[in-house]
Design an enzyme around this catalytic site. Structure first.
Site, PDB file in Angstrom:
ATOM      1  N   ASP A 289      -9.723  10.166  -6.046  1.00 29.72           N
ATOM      2  CA  ASP A 289      -8.589   9.360  -6.409  1.00 29.72           C
ATOM      3  C   ASP A 289      -8.442   9.034  -7.944  1.00 29.72           C
ATOM      4  O   ASP A 289      -9.520   9.652  -8.670  1.00 29.72           O
ATOM      5  CB  ASP A 289      -8.940   7.885  -5.723  1.00 29.72           C
ATOM      6  N   GLU A 495      -2.192  -2.465  -4.384  1.00 33.49           N
ATOM      7  CA  GLU A 495      -3.437  -2.334  -4.695  1.00 33.49           C
ATOM      8  C   GLU A 495      -4.266  -3.785  -4.884  1.00 33.49           C
ATOM      9  O   GLU A 495      -3.837  -4.629  -4.307  1.00 33.49           O
ATOM     10  CB  GLU A 495      -4.268  -1.410  -5.813  1.00 33.49           C
TER      11      GLU A 495
END
Ligand SMILES: O=[N+]([O-])c1ccc(O[C@@H]2O[C@@H](CO)[C@H](O)[C@H](S[C@@H]3O[C@H](CO)[C@@H](O)[C@H](O)[C@H]3O)[C@@H]2O)cc1
Length: 608
Positions: A289, A495
């Site tokens: 990521d 997020e």
């Protein structure tokens, strides 16, 4: 052409493994390491692509050529970088990736589909596959052949800021929705090899199942935190989506920022190599990521050299660096020369990356053309998104009892009040990951139909519609409305910004609900990425529906509100009474929800 280069790898008639071997035998160690790097577009130039043979580029959330860039401008940008790559010594094409997680969401005018929590409520994998196919076309419209989707997280706690990116708390729904992979990449031909990267044509894109593994199971839903779980729970809840994705030919898998029982997934060799590549026989490439390597330490980047050593030896093949490729390459070269990273690990990574690039036809078709530009935001895709909105709506309350339902609402009446912050705001109804990384509270964020527009389109021409974002109760009482539609909910978030421990309906939504519903018959439309605290208000609203984050096609809400279609959606998540109950998921021993998983009242549509 360089006479010292054997161009056999460029011959599509050759078997893929022959092409891979021929190319790798000619690659320098520096070129192999560069293929393992992915940079954000802001950190790249065509010259860098040429001089270093960087393997991949991406647009991080909101990273666009310019505001409201056209499809053609996207194609030109991607091709500019690609021409740099093609002029490198061996001419290995780069692969450009982007988050298309609810449609091609970075791109102005793209069709924005409902987020995954809404798609889970449709219980319709075939619909989700069609959404994948539409998303692939819109990505290709901009010259992009790779998307970081689907997120197959199994969100077990709605306090998690990414819970809306998860189809469901129930892994069985998540498994079903991996059908989107066959929409994105193309359907596997009958009797074709299972578990190998597959791409079915120039109108399809490479997919990425993410985030491996257990991203949705962190303690209290804290983003990027620690998932404490035993092996059997991990295998039964968070892992099945990966089996299903691999069988469907998913070409890439992204590793999670989170930790598993205290070990960072980006450093977890047992799961990434032994289990995913060993036991599950995954043959595509594993990508980190964004700065996931840096985040192995706290503070992040505190010991990048050691973190990179751990991540590559754990089995990560491509690193989403995404900025400093020099630091990456220098450290990688040193680790290989010092035998800290074995050459076999580098060769495994590069072989996997090249296998995806060859199998998707990137060497044959590296340069995007304009043949798909009209697919961006096409009416057909908007109609599909509208269908998805309709099927995702969950009716939680419809009058005091079935004998006297409030919904469907009459189109013909004297005067309707439409109220609330989310009634006429494209940004709010799309949520996070829209045009920008975090999304925006912006009325005209992109092209689409707001919920208010949808209502105006649906009602009888003689019905008066009054719109007031935050009406006071005096106004509501004085105007003699037939009924009110109140559209309120969460702000956009992405997020960690979405981590939330109280899950209350934010102001001014709560006051608007009270002001309106205390004075006139009201239908509340909740725009949120997850269940919120509603129990205290349930008795004071006449009808309540969850619309989740519907995206650009707000007409779908009116379609069902006014009875052209019936409510069919079923909760993909447990609707708690209070946050003190969390985490609480279907199947738990102590299960005391306000509305249980699978709940959803129905109404009859006239079936236009
Ligand atoms: O400037 N700052 O303050 C700042 C803060 C945080 C940032 O963090 C970064 O922001 C976004 C871009 O700006 C990135 O997309 C990622 S998120 C990550 O990125 C992948 C690729 O987009 C997705 O597929 C994954 O699913 C997702 O977990 C990161 O969190 C960046 C900048």
């Amino acid at each position: 052409p360089n006479p010292n280069i054997d161009l056999l790898y460029k011959d599509p008639s050759q078997p893929m493994n022959i092409r891979i071997k021929n190319l790798m035998d000619q690659m320098t160690l520096e070129e192999k390491i560069a293929q393992m790097a992915q940079l954000d577009r802001v950190a790249a130039t065509p010259d860098i692509m040429r001089d270093f043979s960087i393997g991949s580029l991406l647009s991080g959330g909101g990273s666009v050529p310019r505001e409201e860039a056209t499809a053609e401008e996207w194609v030109e940008m991607v091709n500019g970088f690609q021409n740099g790559s093609l002029s490198s010594r061996l001419g290995i094409p780069m692969i450009y990736g982007v988050d298309a997680v609810h449609g091609h969401n970075n791109v102005y005018k793209a069709t924005i589909f409902p987020h995954n929590v809404a798609l889970g409520a449709t219980r319709d994998p075939e619909l989700v596959k069609r959404i994948g196919a539409a998303t692939a076309l819109e990505a290709r419209a901009t010259g992009i052949p790779y998307v970081f989707a689907p997120c197959i997280a199994v969100c077990r706690d709605p306090r998690w800021g990414r819970c809306y990116e998860s189809y469901s708390e129930d892994h069985k729904i998540v498994e079903q929705m991996t059908e989107i992979i066959e929409g994105l990449q193309g359907e596997l031909p009958p009797n074709s090899r299972k578990g190998v990267p597959y791409l079915g044509g120039k109108d399809k894109v490479v997919a990425c199942a993410k985030h491996f593994v257990g991203d949705g199971g962190t303690t209290n839903g804290i983003n990027e935190n620690n998932t404490v779980i035993d092996w059997h729970e991990l295998l039964s809840i968070h892992m099945p989506g990966y089996y299903h994705s691999i069988i469907k030919g998913v070409s890439t898998i992204m590793v999670s920022f989170s930790s598993l029982n205290g070990l960072k997934m980006h450093a977890n060799r047992n799961l990434v190599t032994n289990f995913l590549k060993g036991t599950l026989r995954f043959k595509g490439f594993v990508i980190s990521d964004w700065q996931g390597v840096d985040k192995i330490t706290y503070p992040e980047h505190a010991n990048y050299s050691d973190s990179l050593l751990k991540a590559i030896n754990a089995g990560i093949d491509m690193v989403m660096v995404p900025y400093d490729h020099t630091e990456f390459s220098t450290i990688m070269l040193s680790h290989v020369k010092n035998n800290l990273i074995p050459m076999s690990r580098i060769d495994d990574a590069v072989k996997r990356i090249l296998r995806v690039k060859f199998s998707m036809g990137l060497f044959e078709n590296p340069i995007a053309d304009y043949s798909f530009v009209d697919e961006l935001g096409s009416q057909a895709h908007r109609d599909l998104a509208r269908e998805a909105v309709r099927k995702s709506l969950v009716l939680l309350k419809n009058g005091e009892n079935a004998d006297n339902p409030v919904l469907p609402l009459p189109k013909k009446t004297s005067k309707i009040l439409v109220a609330g912050s989310h009634a006429n705001n494209m940004g709010l109804q799309c949520g996070g990951w829209t045009i920008t990384w975090q999304g925006l509270d912006s009325k005209n964020l992109t092209v689409g139909t707001t919920i208010l527009d949808g209502i105006l389109n649906a009602v009888d021409p003689n019905t008066e519609i009054v719109y007031s974002e935050i009406p006071d109760s005096e106004f509501v009482k004085a105007e003699n409305f037939s009924y009110a539609i109140v559209v309120v909910g969460e702000p956009p978030y992405t997020e960690t910004a979405g981590d939330n421990t109280n899950l209350t309906i934010p102001e001014p939504g709560l006051s608007t609900m009270k002001n309106v519903c205390g004075s006139v018959k009201c239908v509340v439309v909740l725009i949120s990425g997850r269940p919120l605290v509603v129990e205290p208000y349930l008795s004071s609203v006449d009808a309540l529906m969850a619309a989740w984050l519907p995206g650009t096609e707000g007409q779908g809400v009116a379609d069902v509100l006014f009875g052209d279609y019936g409510f069919t959606g079923k909760l993909s998540r447990t609707w708690f009474k209070t946050v003190d109950q969390l985490p609480m998921n279907v199947g738990d021993e102590h299960y005391d929800p306000l509305f249980p998983f699978g709940f959803g009242l129905t109404t009859e549509g006239i079936g236009v």
